[in-house]
Enzyme design. Structure first.
Site, PDB file in Angstrom:
ATOM      1  N   MET A 139      10.398  27.170  38.352  1.00  0.00           N
ATOM      2  CA  MET A 139      10.232  26.437  37.093  1.00  0.00           C
ATOM      3  C   MET A 139       9.328  25.224  37.283  1.00  0.00           C
ATOM      4  O   MET A 139       8.505  24.908  36.419  1.00  0.00           O
ATOM      5  CB  MET A 139      11.589  26.012  36.534  1.00  0.00           C
ATOM      6  CG  MET A 139      12.509  27.167  36.227  1.00  0.00           C
ATOM      7  SD  MET A 139      11.684  28.434  35.223  1.00  0.00           S
ATOM      8  CE  MET A 139      12.908  29.715  35.249  1.00  0.00           C
ATOM      9  N   ASP A 140       9.475  24.548  38.408  1.00  0.00           N
ATOM     10  CA  ASP A 140       8.581  23.425  38.698  1.00  0.00           C
ATOM     11  C   ASP A 140       7.139  23.900  38.839  1.00  0.00           C
ATOM     12  O   ASP A 140       6.205  23.292  38.299  1.00  0.00           O
ATOM     13  CB  ASP A 140       9.005  22.731  39.998  1.00  0.00           C
ATOM     14  CG  ASP A 140      10.150  21.760  39.807  1.00  0.00           C
ATOM     15  OD1 ASP A 140      10.317  21.256  38.681  1.00  0.00           O
ATOM     16  OD2 ASP A 140      10.869  21.497  40.779  1.00  0.00           O
ATOM     17  N   ILE A 141       6.944  24.977  39.592  1.00  0.00           N
ATOM     18  CA  ILE A 141       5.588  25.461  39.836  1.00  0.00           C
ATOM     19  C   ILE A 141       4.940  25.940  38.546  1.00  0.00           C
ATOM     20  O   ILE A 141       3.782  25.611  38.243  1.00  0.00           O
ATOM     21  CB  ILE A 141       5.592  26.583  40.893  1.00  0.00           C
ATOM     22  CG1 ILE A 141       6.072  26.042  42.251  1.00  0.00           C
ATOM     23  CG2 ILE A 141       4.212  27.211  41.037  1.00  0.00           C
ATOM     24  CD1 ILE A 141       6.340  27.118  43.281  1.00  0.00           C
TER      25      ILE A 141
ATOM     26  N   ASP B 260      14.600  21.701  38.786  1.00  0.00           N
ATOM     27  CA  ASP B 260      14.331  23.127  38.697  1.00  0.00           C
ATOM     28  C   ASP B 260      15.597  23.978  38.537  1.00  0.00           C
ATOM     29  O   ASP B 260      15.671  24.816  37.628  1.00  0.00           O
ATOM     30  CB  ASP B 260      13.530  23.554  39.940  1.00  0.00           C
ATOM     31  CG  ASP B 260      13.099  25.004  39.891  1.00  0.00           C
ATOM     32  OD1 ASP B 260      13.954  25.889  40.098  1.00  0.00           O
ATOM     33  OD2 ASP B 260      11.909  25.264  39.663  1.00  0.00           O
TER      34      ASP B 260
ATOM     35  N   ALA C 174       4.076  23.086  36.348  1.00  0.00           N
ATOM     36  CA  ALA C 174       2.848  22.449  36.849  1.00  0.00           C
ATOM     37  C   ALA C 174       1.614  23.217  36.399  1.00  0.00           C
ATOM     38  O   ALA C 174       0.613  22.626  35.974  1.00  0.00           O
ATOM     39  CB  ALA C 174       2.898  22.366  38.370  1.00  0.00           C
TER      40      ALA C 174
END
Length: 429
Positions: A187-189, A159, A192
């Site tokens: 960024m990860d969320i 991230d 996803a």
């Protein structure tokens, strides 16, 4: 560890027992780890999909060790946050017998999700081309750092790297110092969420055509999108977005102000909101109609003097005075809160965002719900994230029909790794 919180958060209210589930009957074989992949599959699990999380025996997902760890569990708060409603199967993917098991599981699945380094799934023989031979209509989602093909396919990514390389960090913070990353893994969320959207779209397309497909979602691609309209602003103007701290480069007055007893944010996104703020909130109708403040660009040019006027006015009264006035006037505003204050706020309690759910070892754990509210297919009741391999036997018996003797032979062959870790975990429970 959590006993002091028991009185603060209510027990989860169960969904109607006869309500259908949005993704009932959909099976996901999940090879992902950390955040971007697992959060996507958790959304699907919350919608009712059967998500089978494939983990290395003993060690499992590396996110399990992120703190704070609960003394009664084999994982910590971050893992609990994005792995509820899944079943964990501990399989040694380096074992031929273990690989055969996952191939058989894939043959029963609707979706495969993976976020290994580029080339890993191909070396294991469970890449998209291999999987669609097992299940022609499979939907295969790869979450990568920079894509699965091209000059940067070998690069690893997390991230914060995506934040800095996308330009996101350059936009955040104050102009007199280095840009600042978002501590939340935004960024990860968001990757996803994008992956989950892509999978749901592919499921709809398959319903119409009968055909599966490969999906690729890149952390970097998504991070560039997360810079928002700054990309097109730059292309129109040739100017890079500057850091403005808590003020907005596009609207004014927007920023943090101080009441007598604390900070709050207001966002005047258009001229009418500004006029209501001045005339109905701080009783300065003369400024609401002043020509020098007539448009957004006018106010931006006079930001410092306008902030000084507002700051002096707001400092005279507490937040409890200003908040109802701004709410009545239709001026978007909000307290500057800590995370702890946010989850205990009246708004969070009204929306029932945080509750308590049962846990076989800890008694109960806190749970933060999805923001999705279905009227006909409510999300499923939350079940706490599993221990590594907790459902190995259950899944293999139920889905593949293996009997006790075959499970024992596979265990002896090393398909499930060293079983000492599982026995130790069971002994503790």
């Amino acid at each position: 560890m959590l006993e002091q919180l028991e009185a603060e958060f209510p027990e989860h209210e169960p969904r109607p027992s006869d309500a259908p589930k949005a993704l009932e009957g959909i099976r996901v074989v999940d090879f992902s780890h950390f955040i971007a992949g697992p959060f996507a599959t958790m959304i699907m699990a919350d919608m009712g999909a059967d998500v089978i999380k494939i983990e290395a025996p003993g060690r499992g997902d590396d996110l399990r060790r992120y703190p704070p760890l609960h003394p009664g569990l084999m994982h910590g708060a971050p893992f609990l946050w994005n792995n509820r409603n899944k079943r964990s199967v501990g399989i040694d993917l380096k074992s031929p017998e273990g690989l055969q098991i996952v191939r058989e599981l894939i043959a029963t699945a609707d979706v495969v999700v993976e976020n290994f380094s580029t080339g890993v799934m191909q070396r294991l023989g469970i890449d998209y081309d291999s999987c669609r031979k097992l299940r022609p209509e499979i939907i295969y989602c790869s979450v990568s750092a920079y894509g699965r093909e091209g000059a940067f396919a070998d690069r690893l990514g997390f991230d914060p790297i995506a934040q800095v390389e996308s330009g996101f960090v350059s936009m955040n913070g104050y102009a007199d110092r280095e840009g600042v990353r978002a501590l939340s893994p935004v960024m990860d969320i968001s990757t996803a969420m994008m992956a989950c959207n892509a999978i749901l779209g592919a499921l709809v397309a398959r319903e119409r055509s009968g055909r599966g497909q490969a999906i690729e979602v890149s952390l970097f691609d998504n991070a560039v999108l997360m810079t928002g309209y700054a990309t097109l602003q730059h292309l129109f103007s040739g100017v890079d977005t500057q850091r403005h701290g808590n003020t907005s480069p596009d609207t004014c007055p927007s920023g943090v102000f101080e009441a007598q007893d604390g900070s709050f944010y207001i966002n005047c996104g258009n001229d009418k909101i500004f006029q209501r703020l001045m005339s109905q909130v701080i009783d300065r109708a003369d400024l609401a109609s002043a020509e020098v403040y007539g448009t957004g660009p006018d106010r931006i040019r006079r930001r410092d003097e306008l902030f000084a006027i507002l700051g002096e006015a707001f400092a005279r009264q507490p937040w409890s005075y200003w908040q109802p006035r701004m709410r009545a006037a239709g001026v978007p505003c909000g307290q500057v809160r800590t995370v702890g204050e946010a989850i205990r706020s009246p708004e969070a309690r009204e929306r029932k965002l945080v509750s308590r759910i049962p846990h076989p070892k800890a008694g109960w754990i806190p749970n933060v719900r999805l923001p999705i509210r279905y009227s006909r297919t409510p999300v499923v009741d939350p079940v706490a994230a599993p221990a590594v391999g907790q459902h190995t036997d259950e899944v293999i018996r139920e889905i593949l029909g293996y009997d006790e003797d075959r499970l024992a032979l596979l265990s002896e062959a090393g398909a499930f790794g060293d079983q000492a870790w599982l026995r130790a975990s069971e002994d503790k429970s």
